[in-house]
Design a protein around this motif. Sequence first.
Motif, mmCIF file in Angstrom:
data_model
loop_
_atom_site.group_PDB
_atom_site.id
_atom_site.type_symbol
_atom_site.label_atom_id
_atom_site.label_comp_id
_atom_site.label_asym_id
_atom_site.label_seq_id
_atom_site.Cartn_x
_atom_site.Cartn_y
_atom_site.Cartn_z
ATOM 1 N N GLY A 147 28.826 71.258 39.463
ATOM 2 C CA GLY A 147 30.191 70.548 39.066
ATOM 3 C C GLY A 147 30.765 70.084 40.859
ATOM 4 N N PHE A 148 31.394 71.152 41.116
ATOM 5 C CA PHE A 148 32.486 71.149 42.436
ATOM 6 C C PHE A 148 31.829 70.036 43.883
ATOM 7 N N VAL A 149 30.199 71.094 43.792
ATOM 8 C CA VAL A 149 29.626 70.393 44.704
ATOM 9 C C VAL A 149 29.104 68.929 44.680
ATOM 10 N N LEU A 150 29.222 68.354 43.286
ATOM 11 C CA LEU A 150 28.084 66.784 43.226
ATOM 12 C C LEU A 150 29.551 66.133 42.883
ATOM 13 N N GLY A 151 30.367 66.998 42.769
ATOM 14 C CA GLY A 151 31.787 66.029 42.979
ATOM 15 C C GLY A 151 32.257 65.113 44.137
ATOM 16 N N VAL A 152 32.000 66.320 44.620
ATOM 17 C CA VAL A 152 32.587 66.069 46.725
ATOM 18 C C VAL A 152 31.374 64.989 47.119
ATOM 19 N N PHE A 153 29.846 65.550 47.289
ATOM 20 C CA PHE A 153 29.088 64.654 47.640
ATOM 21 C C PHE A 153 28.974 63.526 46.711
ATOM 22 N N SER A 154 28.708 62.958 45.778
ATOM 23 C CA SER A 154 30.271 62.080 44.798
ATOM 24 C C SER A 154 30.637 61.168 45.434
ATOM 25 N N GLY A 155 31.193 61.418 45.775
ATOM 26 C CA GLY A 155 33.127 61.255 46.113
ATOM 27 C C GLY A 155 32.656 60.515 47.852
ATOM 28 N N ILE A 156 31.937 61.636 48.411
ATOM 29 C CA ILE A 156 31.233 60.231 49.649
ATOM 30 C C ILE A 156 31.483 59.531 49.701
ATOM 31 N N LEU A 157 29.939 60.059 48.383
ATOM 32 C CA LEU A 157 28.629 58.418 48.705
ATOM 33 C C LEU A 157 29.716 56.793 48.187
ATOM 34 N N GLY A 158 30.336 57.561 47.111
ATOM 35 C CA GLY A 158 31.377 55.887 46.572
ATOM 36 C C GLY A 158 32.695 55.786 47.229
ATOM 37 N N VAL A 159 32.742 56.300 48.167
ATOM 38 C CA VAL A 159 33.372 55.762 49.500
ATOM 39 C C VAL A 159 32.944 54.892 50.427
ATOM 40 N N THR A 160 30.970 55.120 50.783
ATOM 41 C CA THR A 160 31.027 54.681 50.725
ATOM 42 C C THR A 160 30.204 53.140 50.050
ATOM 43 N N ALA A 161 29.898 53.294 49.009
ATOM 44 C CA ALA A 161 29.178 52.487 48.598
ATOM 45 C C ALA A 161 30.712 51.313 48.405
ATOM 46 N N SER A 162 31.718 51.722 48.346
ATOM 47 C CA SER A 162 33.063 50.609 48.004
ATOM 48 C C SER A 162 32.442 49.967 49.290
ATOM 49 N N GLY A 163 32.837 50.290 50.671
ATOM 50 C CA GLY A 163 32.615 49.343 51.425
ATOM 51 C C GLY A 163 31.314 48.724 51.916
ATOM 52 N N ILE A 164 29.868 49.020 51.070
ATOM 53 C CA ILE A 164 29.060 48.207 51.089
ATOM 54 C C ILE A 164 29.791 46.554 49.983
ATOM 55 N N GLY A 165 30.217 47.118 49.188
ATOM 56 C CA GLY A 165 30.020 45.881 48.040
ATOM 57 C C GLY A 165 30.884 45.154 48.674
ATOM 58 N N VAL A 166 32.331 45.733 49.058
ATOM 59 C CA VAL A 166 33.239 44.753 50.497
ATOM 60 C C VAL A 166 32.675 44.193 51.304
ATOM 61 N N CYS A 167 31.507 44.574 52.038
ATOM 62 C CA CYS A 167 30.802 43.688 53.066
ATOM 63 C C CYS A 167 29.523 43.559 52.309
ATOM 64 N N TRP A 168 28.365 43.119 51.619
ATOM 65 C CA TRP A 168 27.653 43.316 50.361
ATOM 66 C C TRP A 168 27.324 41.300 51.444
ATOM 67 N N ASP A 169 25.622 41.152 51.610
ATOM 68 C CA ASP A 169 26.089 39.819 51.915
ATOM 69 C C ASP A 169 24.177 39.993 51.736
ATOM 70 N N PRO A 170 23.664 39.337 50.861
ATOM 71 C CA PRO A 170 21.933 39.540 50.403
ATOM 72 C C PRO A 170 21.300 39.172 51.311
ATOM 73 N N ALA A 171 21.418 38.099 52.517
ATOM 74 C CA ALA A 171 21.016 37.551 53.061
ATOM 75 C C ALA A 171 20.418 39.160 54.235
ATOM 76 N N ASP A 172 21.667 39.788 54.429
ATOM 77 C CA ASP A 172 21.198 41.216 55.466
ATOM 78 C C ASP A 172 21.938 42.435 54.953
ATOM 79 N N ILE A 173 20.969 42.482 54.216
ATOM 80 C CA ILE A 173 21.473 43.927 53.580
ATOM 81 C C ILE A 173 21.345 45.274 54.246
ATOM 82 N N SER A 174 20.412 45.678 55.626
ATOM 83 C CA SER A 174 20.658 46.014 56.536
ATOM 84 C C SER A 174 21.770 46.182 56.921
ATOM 85 N N GLY A 175 22.785 45.376 57.448
ATOM 86 C CA GLY A 175 23.847 44.836 58.156
ATOM 87 C C GLY A 175 24.752 45.537 57.049
ATOM 88 N N SER A 176 24.344 44.945 55.856
ATOM 89 C CA SER A 176 25.302 45.165 54.881
ATOM 90 C C SER A 176 25.689 46.791 54.536
#
Length: 439
Positions: free
Chosen positions: A315-344
């Motif tokens: 649970g500890f290890v999953l929590g840490v790595f999930s937090g890292i993915l959560g941070v990245t996902a929050s940025g992708i959500g802010v910068c999401w552009d359907p016309a430029d998925i890789s750039g998003s």
Amino acid sequence: MTKDLPHVLSLGDFVGWRFGPIAKTVVFLITGLIMCVFILAEYTTIGTIFSDFVDTVSWPIIVIIGVVTLCYTAYGGLAVSIATDQAQGIASMILGIMLAIYVAVTYRPEIRMSDIMSDPNLGPNYFGYISIFTLPASLIGSTMMNEAFWQRVWASCDRRALHFGAGIGFCAIVVLIFLSGFGGWLAFAGGYVTADTNPNVYLMQILGNRATTAVVNNWVGVFVVLLAIVMNEGAVDSLQNGLAASISGQYLKNLPLVWTRAAVVIINIPLVIIATRGFAVLNLFLVMNLLACCAILPLIFGLIPAMSKFSTETGFVLGVFSGILGVTASGIGVCWDPADISGSFANGANWAWYSNNYDWKPFLASLAVSAIVMLTFDAGAWLLRRRCITGPGISGILMRVPGMKKITASPNWTPDGDDRVLPNWGPDDAQVKVAPVAH
């Protein structure tokens, strides 16, 4: 921790005994990266002061501080680091008092309340309000995941001394952070800061005039630079000592001390080189603070005695790595552009970890996702254990991979936790088995 595990002398050691070798290695990597970024930020700060305030090149002072601190830290270890911490604390207070007096005497621009309220950088604004959340999260997270601070915990003679020292440090930090932040605000309000001003030296601008970027041209400026050098050295040597403790505690326990010293020197060389690039210090701290926030709540759950039978290593290890993915996902959500998925994805990761100006979304994502994932997994595992259904856990799976015992520096690891043996420190010198935690 010091009461129940008296032989543990680093945060990674504690996590290893509390959870297991995989969690210990994850914490070692996080704390090591955090301290390296801390050192890089300190080198960058003093280099920027010399390049923009002293008006000279930055690399000589960075090299000098790196070499000097490495030399006396290697010779004196923690004792010398604590002594320089005291000097740093005194220098910080002197600097704060001098700046306050000097600004009170010389700061005379006309400031109208209407101008302040209409200026987006001076009046109440979005970033001011969110800092009520992001600033405490940053400081608490980075402090908890910084081995340099934990070394002071191990070195305290008793609980009373630890609490007294922490109280003094807390009061001094609050005062100095307020003076530093208010000084930057005054520089903005008085017109001392322009679009060309380096953000790393906003505070120094109130020592100059509004016509040009401030440079050292009086005795106050010289004194401030000297105090800044002392403060910088005190911070760098503490981090170097913490880095040495992490490395020696993880991989170099049974080797001569010279190996640890050599490892710290090798790590500092690229940091000195990178520091000459003059990155924005707040952005460097942002990376470190977010990473710390991804691990802070899982670590706190592991520190709570009442959760000792509930919190697991997986649970500890999953929590840490999930937090890292959560941070990245929050940025992708802010910068999401359907016309430029890789750039998003690329722009989102950059925004989330480096250029979000301490927005609340990545911080909330790091804390919430890491806690939710860990608690959800541990709750499910706890319910299964009540029905006598158990599993090997993440260490039970990964430690069977060839070479993993060397990678995690756990050659005596066993699935049932029998490698975790505590000295009793009693008169009979008996040894006590540590109850293995649930995986």
